[in-house]
Design an enzyme around this catalytic site. Structure first.
Site, PDB file in Angstrom:
ATOM      1  N   HIS A 242     -85.348  -1.527   2.605  1.00  0.00           N
ATOM      2  CA  HIS A 242     -84.488  -0.336   2.584  1.00  0.00           C
ATOM      3  C   HIS A 242     -83.720  -0.317   1.264  1.00  0.00           C
ATOM      4  CE1 HIS A 242     -80.830  -2.709   3.190  1.00  0.00           C
ATOM      5  NE2 HIS A 242     -81.433  -3.324   4.199  1.00  0.00           N
ATOM      6  N   ASP A 370     -87.043 -14.521  20.783  1.00  0.00           N
ATOM      7  CA  ASP A 370     -86.899 -15.952  20.571  1.00  0.00           C
ATOM      8  C   ASP A 370     -85.483 -16.390  20.941  1.00  0.00           C
ATOM      9  OD1 ASP A 370     -86.496 -18.545  19.100  1.00  0.00           O
ATOM     10  OD2 ASP A 370     -88.567 -18.128  18.510  1.00  0.00           O
ATOM     11  N   SER A 385     -82.693  -8.308   6.633  1.00  0.00           N
ATOM     12  CA  SER A 385     -83.556  -7.212   6.183  1.00  0.00           C
ATOM     13  C   SER A 385     -84.563  -7.730   5.163  1.00  0.00           C
ATOM     14  CB  SER A 385     -82.726  -6.094   5.551  1.00  0.00           C
ATOM     15  OG  SER A 385     -81.879  -5.509   6.491  1.00  0.00           O
TER      16      SER A 385
END
Length: 434
Positions: A242, A370, A385
């Site tokens: 992003h 998880d 990210s």
């Protein structure tokens, strides 16, 4: 007695719907498709007629298992059409009803199999904006000269009185020196990719004993993110998935230069509903530079580096990529760092494909399953990210956004869109053609 009169109208309406359906199909399904050699793609039209299929290249694709020998062929639209990529190149498929009414147009590009090093490393990111970025206003002797002249937060000052601005100290000196002359100053600004000129009169500030125009400005930004991939052929990488925005103005940083450096994670702030967590990393800005940044876009940051750092069992050698068409709902893995510089693998589940046809950094939704990762972070946190998503032994994409009110869930971007933005896919086409 009324039914026979209504029946023709019903039949006519049904016929009109059947005839108009191809128009809507064409409107919604004219698209570009990228396939890897050997990959299959199914076209589901489900229309109760035979149609004519025309392909402008006979050796690039197989249709329903066969190469097209003639310029056109008839196909049954009741069943899905299987399009198989057999050779590199580009082919255009047109499907028409009665040879006249367009139903679907596919532009199919067949790409070579590509292997990349998956990332997972934490990286320090340093960006220097073009010119200096306006991040706020400051009162000067009871006035706000710059704001009154139309300069806004998020604008970049790229020149003052025709002198290129390269840093905040230089900008302050130019304003102070010109203010002593008492003349109006011209500011060349950039806003939303457009440049324009504003005139500002500096005012003397008794507190600083200098001339000022009432702005807070910044020329650099720094943070921590995650490397997504590295291409050993082109030496290019992609990270984040992003765009990087300025924290004060929430506008994308238009970079003039930047670097990525080695980073070490020293603390984790756990995320919870309504409060995103984050990784805290440390890096030395002038040391351990491993790459450059040349692009800051909606699909991540991109640049070059000489080699991938911190290789381990998860990224010791390149692995294949998957196109958006190959990504499936189901189990997957992510690679990321929670402590120091050690890359770990964690279980996730791809729950929904949001959009595989239009480039976006929100292509699919994934859920962290998880327990070890959830206990450590609460789910997806800032700094994660760019963490690569691996499915069926292939890089399928990267984490991009967290759901603020459901931190175990977030969006991912398809690796295909990151590679297109980086220019690597185009370069692979050129290399294969030369």
């Amino acid at each position: 007695m009324k039914f026979p009169r209504i029946l023709p109208k019903i039949l006519l309406g049904f016929l009109i719907i059947l005839l108009l359906q191809p128009v809507f199909i064409w409107y919604n399904y004219s698209q570009n498709v990228r396939l890897l050699e050997g990959e299959e793609y199914y076209v589901n039209i489900m229309y109760p007629f035979q149609a004519e299929l025309v392909c402008d290249q006979h050796d690039v694709l197989k249709i329903n298992g066969s190469l097209l020998q003639n310029e056109s062929t008839n196909v049954n639209l009741r069943d899905p059409l299987m399009v198989q990529a057999v050779n590199l190149g580009k082919a255009n498929l047109k499907i028409t009803l009665f040879g006249k009414i367009p139903i679907r147009h596919l532009s199919v590009r067949v790409l070579p199999e590509m292997k990349l090093y998956p990332g997972g490393q934490s990286i320090g990111i340093k960006l220097r904006s073009e010119g200096v970025l306006v991040v706020g206003y400051n009162e000067v002797d009871g006035r706000y000269p710059a704001r009154e002249s139309g300069i806004k937060k998020g604008d970049s000052i790229i020149a003052i009185n025709d002198v290129k601005v390269e840093g905040i100290n230089q900008a302050a000196e130019l304003i102070s020196e010109n203010g002593e002359t008492g003349s109006t100053m011209t500011f060349k600004l950039k806003r939303d990719e457009k440049t324009f000129i504003k005139e500002v009169n500096p005012y003397f500030c008794p507190n600083t004993n200098s001339y000022r125009i009432g702005l807070f400005i910044r020329d650099t930004a720094a943070g921590v993110g995650t490397l997504t991939f590295y291409d050993p052929t082109t030496k290019k990488y992609g990270a984040l998935g992003h765009v990087i925005v300025d924290i004060d103005t929430n506008t994308p940083i238009d970079i003039s230069q930047g670097e990525i450096v080695k980073a070490s994670i020293i603390n984790i702030k756990e995320g919870r509903r309504g409060h995103p967590g984050e990784k805290t990393g440390v890096f030395i800005e002038q040391k351990d530079i491993i790459g450059s940044i040349y692009k800051n876009t909606d699909f991540g940051i991109f640049g070059t580096l000489e080699k991938i750092e911190n290789k381990n069992d998860f990224n010791s050698s390149p692995i294949p990529i998957a196109t958006a068409n190959q990504v499936e709902i189901g189990p997957a893995k992510i690679l990321t760092v929670l402590k120091g510089d050690k890359i770990e693998e964690y279980d996730v589940e791809i729950q929904k494909i949001v959009n595989k046809n239009t480039p976006s950094n929100k292509g699919f939704i994934l859920n962290i399953i998880d327990e070890e990762l959830i206990d450590a972070t609460g789910g997806i946190i800032q700094g994660m990210s760019g963490s690569p998503v691996i499915q069926n032994g292939k890089i399928v994409g990267a984490i991009t956004h967290v759901f603020v009110n459901e931190p175990t869930k977030g969006y991912g971007i398809f690796i295909e869109w990151m590679l297109l933005e980086s220019g690597i896919l185009e370069e692979s086409d050129i290399n294969k053609a030369s």
